[in-house]
Motif scaffolding. Structure first.
Motif, PDB file in Angstrom:
ATOM      1  N   ALA B  25      25.591  61.273  22.162  1.00 29.53           N
ATOM      2  CA  ALA B  25      24.370  61.375  21.368  1.00 29.53           C
ATOM      3  C   ALA B  25      24.607  62.210  20.114  1.00 29.53           C
ATOM      4  O   ALA B  25      24.097  61.891  19.051  1.00 29.53           O
ATOM      5  CB  ALA B  25      23.249  61.973  22.209  1.00 29.53           C
ATOM      6  N   GLY B  48      20.332  60.286  17.391  1.00 33.98           N
ATOM      7  CA  GLY B  48      20.470  61.603  18.018  1.00 33.98           C
ATOM      8  C   GLY B  48      19.411  62.614  17.604  1.00 33.98           C
ATOM      9  O   GLY B  48      19.540  63.798  17.916  1.00 33.98           O
ATOM     10  N   THR B  51      17.684  64.164  20.692  1.00 31.33           N
ATOM     11  CA  THR B  51      18.678  64.988  21.369  1.00 31.33           C
ATOM     12  C   THR B  51      18.849  66.327  20.651  1.00 31.33           C
ATOM     13  O   THR B  51      18.860  67.391  21.277  1.00 31.33           O
ATOM     14  CB  THR B  51      20.028  64.253  21.421  1.00 31.33           C
ATOM     15  OG1 THR B  51      19.838  63.008  22.082  1.00 31.33           O
ATOM     16  CG2 THR B  51      21.075  65.072  22.151  1.00 31.33           C
TER      17      THR B  51
END
Ligand SMILES: Nc1ncnc2c1ncn2[C@@H]1O[C@H](COP(=O)(O)OP(=O)(O)O)[C@@H](O)[C@H]1O
Ligand SMILES: [Mg+2]
Lengths: 413, 237
Positions: B25, B48, B51
């Motif tokens: 990620a 991402g 994340t």
């Protein structure tokens, strides 16, 4: 004091899942109500058995010669029984006390004979103590100062084929082992309704007993207490106050078979109550767990906002607590009417026994069974219900507290 | 001035392992955010962004690299320490609003203050913040009685009520229409300017990006571009 948001949260969550909450509450209520009823039943049973035992001439307590505890010999006598009786009657916990002297003997009329345990009694107190001879079917009870009289049970009279005023020959082995006989006039015939009991009643006065056996005094003193619940303490106090050559026994020691019978029933009830509550507990646990799974995102958000595990568990347990209080209340609403009816009206068993008396090991039991009803219902309802709901919330609470806070940011498409 | 650095990431990577499949990620992110930033993280879906916000928000820990948030090394903190950091210093705004459905707007805001241990003043503080976000009239409504825009403003109120240093918002306008997106971003900007609260938000929406003073572009788990605008404002009206 202001209600905290955590508390509101717990309450509102229960309200939002109203169907789950209502079903859980009904489940707890039914389980709890059933348990209360069963406990009322067995409490009533123990009380009835004890009362019946005490009133069937056995008393709650018995003072016997110390030796009797080991050898259980009917020939033993309490030498100082009068002073002990005085002592008993002056004790404020004792309602009534009466002396007894027992002896195995043989009754004969013509060619017929029958073996019985003859009991020497004090006619002035025995009728009040003993429901077996309280209302006689025929004649009257023994009287103080009248000699050579006997009261027998109906079954004995029938087997010997005798009537009131017939003279029975009684034979016993006296203190030296010699045969000793006397003629006794039947003044009363007792009828309890139980054949077993009617075949065992044979009362004479203590003075006749002394004359017949040459054994002096009473073999035992039987006492009925005012508060059976305090029996243990009363027995202990008496045993400390009385001389060392006599022993104080409670009904459990006098009638171990009765005590164990009651114990078995109590154990069964406890077991059943336990099983019912476990079933309830599992039911709520599964409902709670389902709700927790539904609220996963909510818990993730709370965790993301910084709510600690312990706090979340506390909130979940609070939901259990609220559920328990409501459940206990519903349990009372469901349990009180039948328990109350059982305690006040009772169930009449005489129909099933064809109108005859019910007896268990020489005890005449009331034909109307009555349960117990009292203040104990209230704390018990909440103890049962709260135990179930709080225990059942533990796992779901722990499970909820483990929710990964990162779930909050993830969007399910 | 290093003391004004709120977030400091060095070589931050995050690998999700689901069964035998590994998803990278983040593949080494180096970046700093300073007090007062109003930064947008943009990039295609799967690049991402979420994340990264998860890591900065101490909701999760990096697989590798160093991440310091408000002076704390996130990877060295216990779960409970991270919870306390979030509670006391970080505010969150989620894409799906994520208000507690059984509580009113006022209670939703108060809840966070209560968790922080705020006493009697929490009710007044909640009212104050709701008023700041133009929600005075809606404070006793439950989320399902509010529009999406109103819910998200309650969420912002909840995020800033406890005076956090940092507010993280993951696609806060994704479920809102243009008008409500504008209102929300303006309010966030006001809070940023008036109270100095640092905002980092991710977005797809070019309209929203125009509100940002700094735009960080993520592509495939790496920082592709990091632009700080000179002019203070440039709204898309
Ligand atoms: N919990 C997870 N488990 C496995 N893979 C994940 C998880 N969260 C994100 N990913 C993967 O990590 C990558 C980045 O995802 P994400 O941070 O959600 O990107 P964005 O928010 O920019 O769309 C994607 O390939 C995604 O599939
Ligand atoms: Mg995302």
């Amino acid at each position: 004091m202001r209600i905290s948001v955590s508390t509101k949260y717990a309450f509102h969550s229960l309200r939002r899942h109203a169907r789950k909450t209502i079903l859980s509450v009904i489940g707890i209520g039914l389980g709890c109500g059933l348990c209360l009823f069963m406990i009322g039943l067995v409490k009533g049973e123990s009380r009835m058995m004890l009362k019946a035992a005490a009133e069937s001439g056995n008393g709650h307590l018995r003072i016997v010669p110390a030796e009797w505890v080991q050898i259980r010999q009917n020939d033993l006598r309490l030498d100082n029984w009068r002073s002990i009786l005085q002592e008993l009657r002056s004790n404020e916990q004792i309602k009534r006390a009466a002396p007894h002297a027992r002896k195995e003997g043989l009754l004969a009329f013509g060619t017929r004979t029958i073996g019985v345990e003859v009991i020497g009694v004090d006619p002035t107190v025995e009728q009040a103590m003993n429901r077996l001879v309280r209302d006689l079917a025929e004649g009257y009870y023994l009287m103080e100062g009248t000699r050579g009289t006997v009261v027998v049970g109906r079954e004995i009279a029938q087997r010997l084929n005798v009537e009131l005023d017939d003279e029975l020959l009684i034979t016993v082995a006296d203190s030296s082992g010699e045969m000793s006989s006397a003629m006794l006039r039947i003044v009363g015939i007792a009828e309890t309704g139980s054949e077993e009991l009617d075949a065992s009643i044979c009362h004479i006065t203590i003075s006749d007993m002394v004359e017949l056996t040459a054994l002096n005094g009473a073999a035992e003193l039987t006492a009925v207490v005012k508060e059976p619940r305090k029996l243990g303490r009363t027995a202990k106090a008496l045993s400390a106050a009385l001389p060392g050559d006599c022993a104080v026994l409670t009904w459990k020691e006098i009638m171990p078979e009765l005590a164990s019978g009651v114990k078995v029933d109590e154990t069964w009830t406890r077991l059943t109550v336990g099983i019912v509550m476990i079933v309830v507990l599992l039911g709520i646990a599964s409902a709670q767990l389902t709700a927790v799974l539904e609220r996963r995102r909510e818990f993730a958000v709370l965790s993301a906002l910084g709510m600690r595990k312990a706090r979340l568990i506390k909130i979940m347990l609070m939901e259990g607590l609220v559920l328990g209080v409501i459940g206990g209340t519903v349990g009372l609403v469901i349990g009180i009417p039948p328990t109350y009816l059982l305690a006040t009206r009772g169930i009449d068993f005489s129909r099933f026994y064809g109108g005859s008396g019910i007896s268990v090991s020489n005890i005449l039991i009331d034909s109307v069974f009555q349960g117990d009803f009292g203040w104990w219902l209230f704390p018990l309802a909440f103890i049962l219900s709260l135990t179930a709901t709080i225990l059942s919330s533990l796992y779901p609470a722990w499970y909820a507290s483990r929710t990964d806070p990162a779930v909050a940011l993830r969007v399910e498409h | 001035m290093s003391s004004s650095i709120l977030v400091e990431a060095k070589g931050v990577t995050k690998v999700y392992t689901t069964g035998k499949v590994e998803a990278h990620a983040l593949r080494g992110v180096d970046i700093e955010f300073r007090v007062g930033d109003f930064a947008a993280i943009v990039g295609p879906s799967g690049s991402g962004k979420t994340t990264f916000l998860n890591l900065v928000g101490a909701l999760d820990v990096a697989t590798d690299g160093e991440l310091r948030v408000l002076g704390n090394d996130i990877s060295r903190m216990t779960k409970r320490q991270r919870a306390d950091l979030r509670l006391n210093s970080i505010g969150f705004v989620f894409q799906a609003y994520n208000l507690v459905p059984v509580l009113t707007a006022q209670e939703n805001v108060e809840f966070v203050l209560e968790l922080q241990g705020a006493g009697e003043q929490r009710s007044n503080r909640a009212k104050e913040v709701l008023a700041q976000l133009g929600l005075d009239a809606y404070s006793s409504r439950r989320p399902n009685e509010l529009s999406g825009g109103q819910q998200q403003r309650v969420a912002v109120a909840r995020a800033v009520a406890a005076n956090p240093k940092l507010v993280l918002a993951d696609e806060p306008t994704a479920n809102l229409d243009g008008e409500n997106s504008d209102i929300l971003l303006k309010m966030m900007r006001d809070l940023n300017e008036a109270q100095g609260i640092t905002f980092i938000f991710s977005t797809h929406d070019p309209r929203v990006v125009t509100y940002a003073r700094r735009v960080v572009t993520l592509v495939d788990g790496r920082i592709d571009n990091d632009v700080t605008k000179n002019s203070a404002t440039s709204s898309a009206e």
